[in-house]
Design a protein around this motif. Structure first.
Motif, PDB file in Angstrom:
ATOM      1  N   GLU A   1       3.460  -2.681   9.789  1.00  0.00           N
ATOM      2  CA  GLU A   1       3.021  -1.939   8.421  1.00  0.00           C
ATOM      3  C   GLU A   1       1.535  -1.889   8.308  1.00  0.00           C
ATOM      4  O   GLU A   1       1.053  -0.733   7.934  1.00  0.00           O
ATOM      5  CB  GLU A   1       3.446  -2.849   7.170  1.00  0.00           C
ATOM      6  CG  GLU A   1       3.216  -2.468   6.031  1.00  0.00           C
ATOM      7  CD  GLU A   1       4.288  -1.156   5.494  1.00  0.00           C
ATOM      8  OE1 GLU A   1       3.831  -0.481   4.202  1.00  0.00           O
ATOM      9  OE2 GLU A   1       5.132  -1.017   6.009  1.00  0.00           O
ATOM     10  N   GLN A   2       1.025  -2.912   9.039  1.00  0.00           N
ATOM     11  CA  GLN A   2      -0.697  -2.607   9.075  1.00  0.00           C
ATOM     12  C   GLN A   2      -0.924  -1.607   9.926  1.00  0.00           C
ATOM     13  O   GLN A   2      -1.919  -0.758   9.949  1.00  0.00           O
ATOM     14  CB  GLN A   2      -1.223  -4.145   9.370  1.00  0.00           C
ATOM     15  CG  GLN A   2      -2.597  -3.904   9.647  1.00  0.00           C
ATOM     16  CD  GLN A   2      -3.247  -5.077   9.992  1.00  0.00           C
ATOM     17  OE1 GLN A   2      -2.606  -6.300  10.328  1.00  0.00           O
ATOM     18  NE2 GLN A   2      -4.554  -5.449  10.099  1.00  0.00           N
ATOM     19  N   ASP A  39      -0.596   1.840   8.456  1.00  0.00           N
ATOM     20  CA  ASP A  39      -1.728   2.047   7.541  1.00  0.00           C
ATOM     21  C   ASP A  39      -2.867   2.631   8.335  1.00  0.00           C
ATOM     22  O   ASP A  39      -3.691   3.693   8.055  1.00  0.00           O
ATOM     23  CB  ASP A  39      -2.175   1.049   6.757  1.00  0.00           C
ATOM     24  CG  ASP A  39      -1.114   0.691   5.921  1.00  0.00           C
ATOM     25  OD1 ASP A  39      -0.200   1.400   5.423  1.00  0.00           O
ATOM     26  OD2 ASP A  39      -1.192  -0.629   5.264  1.00  0.00           O
ATOM     27  N   GLU A  40      -3.111   1.841   9.534  1.00  0.00           N
ATOM     28  CA  GLU A  40      -4.324   2.377  10.308  1.00  0.00           C
ATOM     29  C   GLU A  40      -4.256   3.634  10.985  1.00  0.00           C
ATOM     30  O   GLU A  40      -5.140   4.437  11.147  1.00  0.00           O
ATOM     31  CB  GLU A  40      -4.693   1.267  11.358  1.00  0.00           C
ATOM     32  CG  GLU A  40      -4.970  -0.116  10.669  1.00  0.00           C
ATOM     33  CD  GLU A  40      -5.396  -1.261  11.900  1.00  0.00           C
ATOM     34  OE1 GLU A  40      -5.098  -0.863  13.139  1.00  0.00           O
ATOM     35  OE2 GLU A  40      -5.538  -2.269  11.543  1.00  0.00           O
ATOM     36  N   HIS A  72       1.884   5.285   0.879  1.00  0.00           N
ATOM     37  CA  HIS A  72       1.590   6.115   2.017  1.00  0.00           C
ATOM     38  C   HIS A  72       1.874   7.420   1.385  1.00  0.00           C
ATOM     39  O   HIS A  72       2.647   7.770   0.667  1.00  0.00           O
ATOM     40  CB  HIS A  72       2.712   5.897   3.099  1.00  0.00           C
ATOM     41  CG  HIS A  72       2.642   4.167   3.454  1.00  0.00           C
ATOM     42  ND1 HIS A  72       1.757   3.814   4.051  1.00  0.00           N
ATOM     43  CD2 HIS A  72       3.408   3.238   3.219  1.00  0.00           C
ATOM     44  CE1 HIS A  72       1.819   2.438   4.293  1.00  0.00           C
ATOM     45  NE2 HIS A  72       2.847   2.060   3.923  1.00  0.00           N
ATOM     46  N   MET A 108       0.826  -1.254  -0.068  1.00  0.00           N
ATOM     47  CA  MET A 108      -0.067   0.060   0.015  1.00  0.00           C
ATOM     48  C   MET A 108       0.936   1.303  -0.042  1.00  0.00           C
ATOM     49  O   MET A 108       1.767   1.234   0.928  1.00  0.00           O
ATOM     50  CB  MET A 108      -0.870  -0.088   1.387  1.00  0.00           C
ATOM     51  CG  MET A 108      -1.791   0.970   1.424  1.00  0.00           C
ATOM     52  SD  MET A 108      -2.731   1.292   2.723  1.00  0.00           S
ATOM     53  CE  MET A 108      -3.848   2.544   2.596  1.00  0.00           C
ATOM     54  N   GLN A 134      -2.301   6.226   9.885  1.00  0.00           N
ATOM     55  CA  GLN A 134      -2.500   7.074   8.971  1.00  0.00           C
ATOM     56  C   GLN A 134      -3.896   7.389   8.626  1.00  0.00           C
ATOM     57  O   GLN A 134      -4.278   8.691   8.469  1.00  0.00           O
ATOM     58  CB  GLN A 134      -1.784   6.707   7.670  1.00  0.00           C
ATOM     59  CG  GLN A 134      -1.719   7.564   6.347  1.00  0.00           C
ATOM     60  CD  GLN A 134      -0.923   7.248   5.227  1.00  0.00           C
ATOM     61  OE1 GLN A 134      -0.009   6.564   5.226  1.00  0.00           O
ATOM     62  NE2 GLN A 134      -1.612   7.641   3.891  1.00  0.00           N
TER      63      GLN A 134
END
Length: 253
Positions: free
Chosen positions: A99-100, A103-104, A3, A1, A106
């Motif tokens: 990494e997950q 993402d959350e 960023h 994903m 962000q």
């Protein structure tokens, strides 16, 4: 994903969990994401506790003379240490979890920032975003704030210009060397001459009132003698210097 935030954040994550801090490119203020616990850290703690328990059981069994039980406990303990070290060195599982979590985090704070289409900076929506212009306040300052700043700059400039032309002191920049009226040499800054000890200072001329140095016999302004007699020729009364009429009989001096 992919960023969007790549330069304006700090990673506050630890082995136990994940948290990130995002900053505004204009004012530098920022927001922290919610703390998210690491599931791999929980597994690691369980593995360590199991390894410690196995080692304890192996030690107990060894105390009864069972070499087999001792060897099993030692092997399990070494395996637990290996797994623990792997998690502490940021294992692939931990990295995927981080990494997950990024993402959350962000997604959590992204609504508090806006990306300026003119300068491509990420700025906070509350303080550094001009909603009317659709740009950051550096590219499009808010009118009221910019007017106030301009007036303040003009005021400071006017004050500085007025201060440059203002006359704040009207004295004369003069330096004088006192010459002793008795010996004619530099007398110094004291009350008496450094060379001959004669008294220094000023006296007033009895005729014109000009200041004349002590010891001078004639006034430098009108030439009158400094030691003029003020004794009345009519009654003989001694009058102080500068008296125009006798204090004893009123006769003109």
């Amino acid at each position: 994903m992919l960023h969007a935030f790549t330069r304006n954040y700090n990673d506050l994550s630890t082995e136990a969990g994940f948290q990130f801090e995002y900053f505004c490119d204009c004012c530098g203020n920022g927001f922290k994401s919610s703390f998210m616990e690491s599931t791999t850290y929980g597994k690691q703690q369980k593995t360590r506790r199991f390894g410690g328990l196995s080692g304890t059981i192996g030690g107990i069994m060894g105390s009864f003379g069972s070499g087999l039980g001792s060897n099993i406990g030692h092997a399990v303990e070494r395996g637990a240490d290996f797994v623990g070290d792997r998690f502490e060195n940021q294992s692939p599982e931990w990295r995927r979890e981080q990494e997950q979590a990024f993402d959350e985090a962000q997604a959590e704070v992204k609504g508090l920032f806006r990306k300026c289409p003119a300068c491509n900076k990420w700025v906070c929506e509350t303080d550094c975003w001009n909603e009317e212009e659709g740009l950051c306040v550096e590219c499009a300052p808010r009118e009221a704030g910019y007017v106030a700043q301009a007036r303040n700059r003009a005021m400071r400039r006017n004050i500085d210009e007025a201060a440059e032309t203002a006359q704040v002191w009207q004295g004369k920049l003069e330096t004088r060397t006192t010459v002793c009226p008795n010996c004619g040499k530099p007398a110094g800054a004291g009350k008496f001459c450094n060379e001959c000890g004669a008294p220094l200072g000023n006296q007033r001329c009895p005729n014109c009132g000009a200041e004349v140095a002590l010891g001078v016999k004639f006034c430098g302004e009108c030439g009158s003698p400094m030691q003029k007699s003020y004794k009345c020729v009519n009654c003989g009364y001694d009058n102080p210097p500068g008296t125009k009429f006798c204090g004893g009989c009123g006769n003109k001096l």
